[in-house]
Design a protein around this motif. Sequence first.
Motif, mmCIF file in Angstrom:
data_model
loop_
_atom_site.group_PDB
_atom_site.id
_atom_site.type_symbol
_atom_site.label_atom_id
_atom_site.label_comp_id
_atom_site.label_asym_id
_atom_site.label_seq_id
_atom_site.Cartn_x
_atom_site.Cartn_y
_atom_site.Cartn_z
ATOM 1 N N PRO A 129 42.096 26.907 51.619
ATOM 2 C CA PRO A 129 40.959 27.780 51.296
ATOM 3 C C PRO A 129 41.426 29.230 51.196
ATOM 4 N N LEU A 130 40.657 30.057 50.521
ATOM 5 C CA LEU A 130 41.046 31.454 50.332
ATOM 6 C C LEU A 130 41.196 32.185 51.661
ATOM 7 N N THR A 131 40.439 31.764 52.650
ATOM 8 C CA THR A 131 40.470 32.454 53.948
ATOM 9 C C THR A 131 41.807 32.280 54.665
ATOM 10 N N ARG A 132 42.598 31.285 54.257
ATOM 11 C CA ARG A 132 43.878 31.032 54.933
ATOM 12 C C ARG A 132 45.047 31.754 54.269
ATOM 13 N N ILE A 133 44.763 32.478 53.194
ATOM 14 C CA ILE A 133 45.840 33.222 52.537
ATOM 15 C C ILE A 133 46.278 34.363 53.440
ATOM 16 N N GLY A 134 47.553 34.372 53.774
ATOM 17 C CA GLY A 134 48.079 35.404 54.666
ATOM 18 C C GLY A 134 49.074 36.297 53.960
ATOM 19 N N LYS A 135 50.174 36.591 54.651
ATOM 20 C CA LYS A 135 51.179 37.485 54.086
ATOM 21 C C LYS A 135 52.203 36.757 53.228
ATOM 22 N N SER A 136 52.267 35.434 53.357
ATOM 23 C CA SER A 136 53.212 34.677 52.532
ATOM 24 C C SER A 136 52.669 34.546 51.108
ATOM 25 N N ILE A 137 53.557 34.219 50.183
ATOM 26 C CA ILE A 137 53.172 34.127 48.772
ATOM 27 C C ILE A 137 52.206 32.963 48.560
ATOM 28 N N ALA A 138 51.161 33.218 47.790
ATOM 29 C CA ALA A 138 50.163 32.193 47.496
ATOM 30 C C ALA A 138 49.835 32.229 46.006
ATOM 31 N N TRP A 139 49.370 31.098 45.520
ATOM 32 C CA TRP A 139 48.938 30.990 44.122
ATOM 33 C C TRP A 139 47.467 30.601 44.118
ATOM 34 N N VAL A 140 46.661 31.399 43.441
ATOM 35 C CA VAL A 140 45.234 31.121 43.308
ATOM 36 C C VAL A 140 44.946 30.825 41.844
ATOM 37 N N SER A 141 44.362 29.655 41.588
ATOM 38 C CA SER A 141 44.036 29.233 40.225
ATOM 39 C C SER A 141 42.530 29.297 40.027
ATOM 40 N N LEU A 142 42.120 30.057 39.024
ATOM 41 C CA LEU A 142 40.700 30.230 38.710
ATOM 42 C C LEU A 142 40.454 29.640 37.323
ATOM 43 N N ILE A 143 39.734 28.510 37.264
ATOM 44 C CA ILE A 143 39.516 27.798 36.003
ATOM 45 C C ILE A 143 38.022 27.695 35.724
ATOM 46 N N ALA A 144 37.620 28.124 34.518
ATOM 47 C CA ALA A 144 36.211 28.086 34.105
ATOM 48 C C ALA A 144 35.300 28.559 35.235
ATOM 49 N N PRO A 145 35.509 29.772 35.726
ATOM 50 C CA PRO A 145 34.772 30.225 36.910
ATOM 51 C C PRO A 145 33.325 30.606 36.606
ATOM 52 N N THR A 146 32.505 30.492 37.630
ATOM 53 C CA THR A 146 31.136 30.998 37.545
ATOM 54 C C THR A 146 31.166 32.498 37.829
ATOM 55 N N GLU A 147 30.062 33.166 37.552
ATOM 56 C CA GLU A 147 30.000 34.601 37.800
ATOM 57 C C GLU A 147 30.147 34.904 39.288
ATOM 58 N N GLU A 148 29.635 34.019 40.114
ATOM 59 C CA GLU A 148 29.756 34.204 41.565
ATOM 60 C C GLU A 148 31.217 34.101 42.005
ATOM 61 N N GLU A 149 31.948 33.143 41.436
ATOM 62 C CA GLU A 149 33.363 32.989 41.778
ATOM 63 C C GLU A 149 34.168 34.198 41.304
ATOM 64 N N ILE A 150 33.819 34.707 40.129
ATOM 65 C CA ILE A 150 34.515 35.890 39.607
ATOM 66 C C ILE A 150 34.321 37.079 40.548
ATOM 67 N N LYS A 151 33.103 37.270 41.011
ATOM 68 C CA LYS A 151 32.822 38.393 41.913
ATOM 69 C C LYS A 151 33.550 38.238 43.240
ATOM 70 N N SER A 152 33.600 37.008 43.762
ATOM 71 C CA SER A 152 34.271 36.794 45.049
ATOM 72 C C SER A 152 35.770 37.061 44.939
ATOM 73 N N ILE A 153 36.387 36.635 43.828
ATOM 74 C CA ILE A 153 37.819 36.888 43.616
ATOM 75 C C ILE A 153 38.065 38.381 43.436
ATOM 76 N N SER A 154 37.178 39.032 42.688
ATOM 77 C CA SER A 154 37.316 40.469 42.452
ATOM 78 C C SER A 154 37.254 41.254 43.756
ATOM 79 N N GLU A 155 36.339 40.877 44.624
ATOM 80 C CA GLU A 155 36.181 41.587 45.899
ATOM 81 C C GLU A 155 37.344 41.299 46.851
ATOM 82 N N LYS A 156 37.788 40.046 46.888
ATOM 83 C CA LYS A 156 38.839 39.678 47.846
ATOM 84 C C LYS A 156 40.177 40.316 47.502
ATOM 85 N N PHE A 157 40.506 40.361 46.195
ATOM 86 C CA PHE A 157 41.825 40.854 45.801
ATOM 87 C C PHE A 157 41.771 42.238 45.148
ATOM 88 N N SER A 158 40.595 42.856 45.158
ATOM 89 C CA SER A 158 40.425 44.216 44.610
ATOM 90 C C SER A 158 40.865 44.307 43.153
#
Length: 313
Positions: free
Chosen positions: A16-45
């Motif tokens: 889950p996104l909450t477990r992303i720490g200081k190590s390298i991670a890959w986040v895949s966003l496919i056909a996202p909803t507007e809510e998912e877009i906003k959450s990714i935008s806020e989490k990763f600035s």
Amino acid sequence: MITAYAHINGKNQSIPLTRIGKSIAWVSLIAPTEEEIKSISEKFSIPLEHIHEALDEDLRSRVEFDGKVSAIYYKAPFKEEGDIITSGFGIFFINNVVLTVCKQKVASIDRLGKRVEEGRHSNLFKKGQVTMICRLIDYINNEYHTYIENLEDNVDLLEETKKLTKKSIAKSFDINRTLTYFHRAFIANLEVLRLLSRGYLPKHRKPEEIAQFEDAYNEVYQLLEMERIQREIVNNIFQLQTTAVSMEMNNVMKLFTVITVIMVVPTIITGSYGMNFQHIPLSDNPYGFLITNAFLILIAVVMFYVFKKNDWV
């Protein structure tokens, strides 16, 4: 749909996104909803417009850096209603995270995600963001390679079709259209990789990173050459088939012309005998009819011999 991958507890796994720490991670966003877009935008600035731009159908391949977020926009192949086309997607560098944003599922990226979940590519998260991005690009290039190999099989079948038919014309058009999509994508992707291999991104100018981008550039260049060769083969096959049809039509017209010319002289003679005159040669001869027809046949045979000797028939 949001999926995150990381190397945790000695193995690659989906997290889950909450477990992303200081190590390298890959986040895949496919056909996202507007809510998912906003959450990714806020989490990763990441500015919302950056993510929306990656979802644009007319996305142009390029590299961008605004001081905080590095973005690569790349073209990948996929199938849409049976047709093979290309579409852009975004790759973002944010601190220790690599974010891929696709408007629809890209088979090559989806395949890499499944293999990561299966525990393959154990070093993917240990060698840095550039290694991960180049692996993504490598999977996309392999997908292109597979499609081109399938097109080669279709070209071989097209080559076996000796006659030009509506089906072969449609097939040639489909292959050429797909190769055109690929050509545009390869040219755009080459420009992206050229910039990356020249150190366009300030944070990724290490020699080993530049070398990886150069390897990816060479792979795309080879794909471009394969596409060019297949395009030339298809065009040559179509031209040969068109020439064969034209030659066949010319031979038919030549045959009809020869027959017409051979019949002209006998027609003139028989037409003369049809005139209403009292004195016509051989009209009183009991063998006049046979002599006249024998003469007409002789003329036809002589003319045919002349045409045959000159290779006109």
